[in-house]
Scaffold this active site. Structure first.
Site: not given
Ligand code: UDP
Length: 361
Positions: A202
């Site tokens: 994303h």
């Molecule tokens: N996550 C979740 N459901 C989903 C996809 C991700 O609960 O369908 C959780 C995942 O375990 C992690 C977090 O969301 O803890 C990651 O979020 P994201 O990828 O949006 O953010 P980033 O880490 O890139 O900042």
């Protein structure tokens, strides 16, 4: 002492969940949700699953157009800061919600920045600009690792302001492990351990450009046929809104999942494929190979740990990376870049012990 936490996205809500509870029991704690992620599957589900109390304020910022979003975050958080007069603002990470640091700094409120010091040195990333800005406005910087601490020192931030506190995600997974184990997502989706890829993508530099997004989707199609495994892709609304192409056969796009279901899928996947920041960390926790489909990372620790390969977006590179990551030679003794799972205690101790001394710095 009055501590105000300001947050607004899925990873902030998850990572802060144990820290919220520590702040509630030890400080006068005001929770401010900007609602940057506003859909129930990116926000509300985590409040109910992780038993997070209702925020004191929901700012309902306008999202979508950059200038409008930032202006709204600054204006609305300033209003609450002036009303509540907190001693400290706690911000985690690099999202636009973290730019509440701007009015806080303007009004002389001390900012504590958790997840400080991460640098991808990739100027295409909106998050990189936010990180630098928030770090340089902060009075106390709480990086997860020594690597991030060194980045801060290289930018002339005084070491007396920096404390390495470990990665809060470990404490969250440890705490909720019984719930994760109870998830019945494998049965519901008829999935067996090691029989599927789990994908998330994303980041704006990946999905905002139709060409790069199309490369990602075609890479996923190729790995489905090459490895003869299901490709499960809980798709972020941001990506969904950019998708023009039909989803190919073999790529199963589903709605974003709750934390327990998602981490259960991580724990049992053949391999994780992602452009997320948190998923390489969780993959190390679960000792699952992880391919980061990006050209840069602010988390080199996970590459050094042996659990993560930075593949870029080319489908053939993705295939080669998966082969390598899932081969037996790759089964290394992965280290502890994640800290000791006591981040919330350390954050509370630092807030308690540091606040008065800061007067003299
Ligand atoms: N996550 C979740 N459901 C989903 C996809 C991700 O609960 O369908 C959780 C995942 O375990 C992690 C977090 O969301 O803890 C990651 O979020 P994201 O990828 O949006 O953010 P980033 O880490 O890139 O900042």
């Amino acid at each position: 002492m009055k501590v105000m936490s300001i947050f607004g996205t899925r990873p902030e809500i998850i990572r802060l969940s144990r820290i919220f509870s520590k702040l509630d029991s030890n400080f006068e704690h005001i929770m401010v949700n900007t609602n940057q992620n506003f859909t129930p599957e990116l926000s509300q589900i985590f409040f109910s699953d992780l038993k997070i109390r209702k925020p004191d304020y929901n700012l309902r910022i306008s999202t979508g157009q950059y200038g409008k979003e930032i202006a709204d975050i600054i204006q609305k958080s300033e209003k609450i800061i002036l009303k509540e007069k907190p001693d400290i603002i706690l911000i985690l990470g690099d999202t636009n919600s973290g730019l509440a640091a701007i009015p806080a700094a303007h009004h002389g409120v001390k900012i504590v920045h958790l997840e400080a010091g991460m640098r991808s040195y990739d100027s295409r990333m909106p998050e990189e600009k936010n990180r630098v800005l928030i770090d340089h406005l902060s009075s106390i910087l709480l990086p997860y690792t020594n690597y991030s601490r060194e980045n801060l020192i290289r930018e002339n931030i005084h070491p007396s302001k920096i404390y390495v506190v470990g990665n809060p995600i470990i404490e969250v997974i440890d705490f909720y492990m019984p719930k994760i184990e109870q998830s019945s997502i494998l049965e519901k989706m008829k999935l067996k351990t090691d029989s599927y890829f789990l994908v998330t993508a994303h980041r704006s530099e990946n999905v905002d450009n139709p060409e790069t997004l199309s490369k990602i989707i075609s890479g996923l199609e190729k790995i489905h046929f090459k490895f003869k495994k299901r490709v499960i892709y809980p798709i972020h609304p941001r990506t969904l809104s950019k998708l023009k192409k039909k989803i190919p056969k073999g790529v199963e796009c589903i709605k974003p999942l709750g934390f327990f279901d998602f981490t259960k899928l991580e724990k049992n996947a053949f391999c994780l494929i992602t452009d997320s920041g948190t998923i390489p960390e969780e993959s190390l926790y679960f000792k699952k190979p992880c391919i980061t489909i990006r050209d840069s990372t602010e988390r080199p620790e996970y590459i050094e740990s042996g659990s993560n390969i930075l593949s870029g977006l080319e489908p053939q590179n993705l295939i080669n990376s998966i082969k390598l990551a899932t081969s037996s030679e790759f089964n290394l003794e992965w280290d502890k870049s994640l800290g000791d799972g006591k981040t919330s205690l350390k954050v509370a101790n630092i807030l308690q012990g540091k606040i008065d001394r800061q007067k003299y710095e």
